[in-house]
Write a protein that holds these residues in place. Sequence first.
Motif, PDB file in Angstrom:
ATOM      1  N   ASP A  48       0.832  -1.211   0.000  1.00 51.49           N
ATOM      2  CA  ASP A  48       0.000   0.000   0.000  1.00 51.49           C
ATOM      3  C   ASP A  48       0.863   1.256   0.000  1.00 51.49           C
ATOM      4  O   ASP A  48       0.576   2.211  -0.728  1.00 51.49           O
ATOM      5  N   THR A  51       2.489   1.624  -3.457  1.00 50.28           N
ATOM      6  CA  THR A  51       1.486   1.969  -4.465  1.00 50.28           C
ATOM      7  C   THR A  51       1.016   3.403  -4.289  1.00 50.28           C
ATOM      8  O   THR A  51       0.862   4.138  -5.276  1.00 50.28           O
ATOM      9  N   ASN A  52       0.787   3.822  -3.044  1.00 54.32           N
ATOM     10  CA  ASN A  52       0.353   5.199  -2.798  1.00 54.32           C
ATOM     11  C   ASN A  52       1.403   6.199  -3.269  1.00 54.32           C
ATOM     12  O   ASN A  52       1.066   7.258  -3.826  1.00 54.32           O
ATOM     13  N   VAL A  55       1.107   6.275  -7.025  1.00 51.34           N
ATOM     14  CA  VAL A  55      -0.103   6.998  -7.425  1.00 51.34           C
ATOM     15  C   VAL A  55       0.165   8.499  -7.378  1.00 51.34           C
ATOM     16  O   VAL A  55      -0.183   9.246  -8.306  1.00 51.34           O
ATOM     17  N   LYS A  56       0.801   8.971  -6.316  1.00 54.24           N
ATOM     18  CA  LYS A  56       1.123  10.398  -6.189  1.00 54.24           C
ATOM     19  C   LYS A  56       2.123  10.833  -7.252  1.00 54.24           C
ATOM     20  O   LYS A  56       2.028  11.926  -7.804  1.00 54.24           O
ATOM     21  N   GLU A  59       0.415  11.415 -10.548  1.00 50.95           N
ATOM     22  CA  GLU A  59      -0.790  12.250 -10.451  1.00 50.95           C
ATOM     23  C   GLU A  59      -0.977  13.060 -11.724  1.00 50.95           C
ATOM     24  O   GLU A  59      -0.048  13.660 -12.250  1.00 50.95           O
ATOM     25  N   SER A  64      -1.932   6.921 -12.918  1.00 53.50           N
ATOM     26  CA  SER A  64      -2.324   7.125 -11.522  1.00 53.50           C
ATOM     27  C   SER A  64      -3.703   6.540 -11.255  1.00 53.50           C
ATOM     28  O   SER A  64      -3.911   5.866 -10.244  1.00 53.50           O
ATOM     29  N   LYS A  68      -4.503   3.306  -8.846  1.00 54.11           N
ATOM     30  CA  LYS A  68      -5.487   3.444  -7.755  1.00 54.11           C
ATOM     31  C   LYS A  68      -6.530   2.329  -7.852  1.00 54.11           C
ATOM     32  O   LYS A  68      -6.913   1.733  -6.842  1.00 54.11           O
ATOM     33  N   LYS A  69      -6.970   2.039  -9.079  1.00 57.11           N
ATOM     34  CA  LYS A  69      -7.949   0.970  -9.282  1.00 57.11           C
ATOM     35  C   LYS A  69      -7.359  -0.383  -8.865  1.00 57.11           C
ATOM     36  O   LYS A  69      -8.012  -1.181  -8.189  1.00 57.11           O
ATOM     37  N   ALA A  71      -4.935  -0.844  -6.735  1.00 53.60           N
ATOM     38  CA  ALA A  71      -4.770  -0.818  -5.276  1.00 53.60           C
ATOM     39  C   ALA A  71      -6.089  -1.126  -4.570  1.00 53.60           C
ATOM     40  O   ALA A  71      -6.105  -1.863  -3.572  1.00 53.60           O
ATOM     41  N   ASP A  72      -7.177  -0.585  -5.084  1.00 53.73           N
ATOM     42  CA  ASP A  72      -8.485  -0.857  -4.477  1.00 53.73           C
ATOM     43  C   ASP A  72      -8.851  -2.341  -4.601  1.00 53.73           C
ATOM     44  O   ASP A  72      -9.364  -2.941  -3.657  1.00 53.73           O
TER      45      ASP A  72
END
Length: 122
Positions: A48, A51-52, A55-56, A59, A64, A68-69, A71-72
């Motif tokens: 996590d 991945t976060n 994602v940042k 951005e 990104s 995020k998809k 990661a969810d």
Amino acid sequence: MRLNGVPAANGSGGSGTFASTPAEKKAAANTIETELEPNTKKATEHADESTNTAVKGFEGWDASVGLKKVADTWDRQVKVLMGRLGSEKGSLRGASGLFVQNDLATGDGFRQLNTRSKLHGL
């Protein structure tokens, strides 16, 4: 008969043992509790965090949104896995008790038969 059609080596179709011992079930449940659950949680937290960060870093890009998809989806799958591990742990701990209860009930049934046969002179 076995599903794959190959008979067991001893010809009986089984391994010759009923199940694992209560100690083996306890050890397996403890392994889930002390190794699998905490290590899965650590791995999830590490993934996590990485991945976060990604994602940042992406951005404003489609990457990104895609990360995020993913990661969810990962988080949902981990939640299911953790639930399954907890369920298996509980089942392992409860199985020995169920076998003991079944054995006691079977023994009681035989004792009743033995008592009846003595009463009727059999």
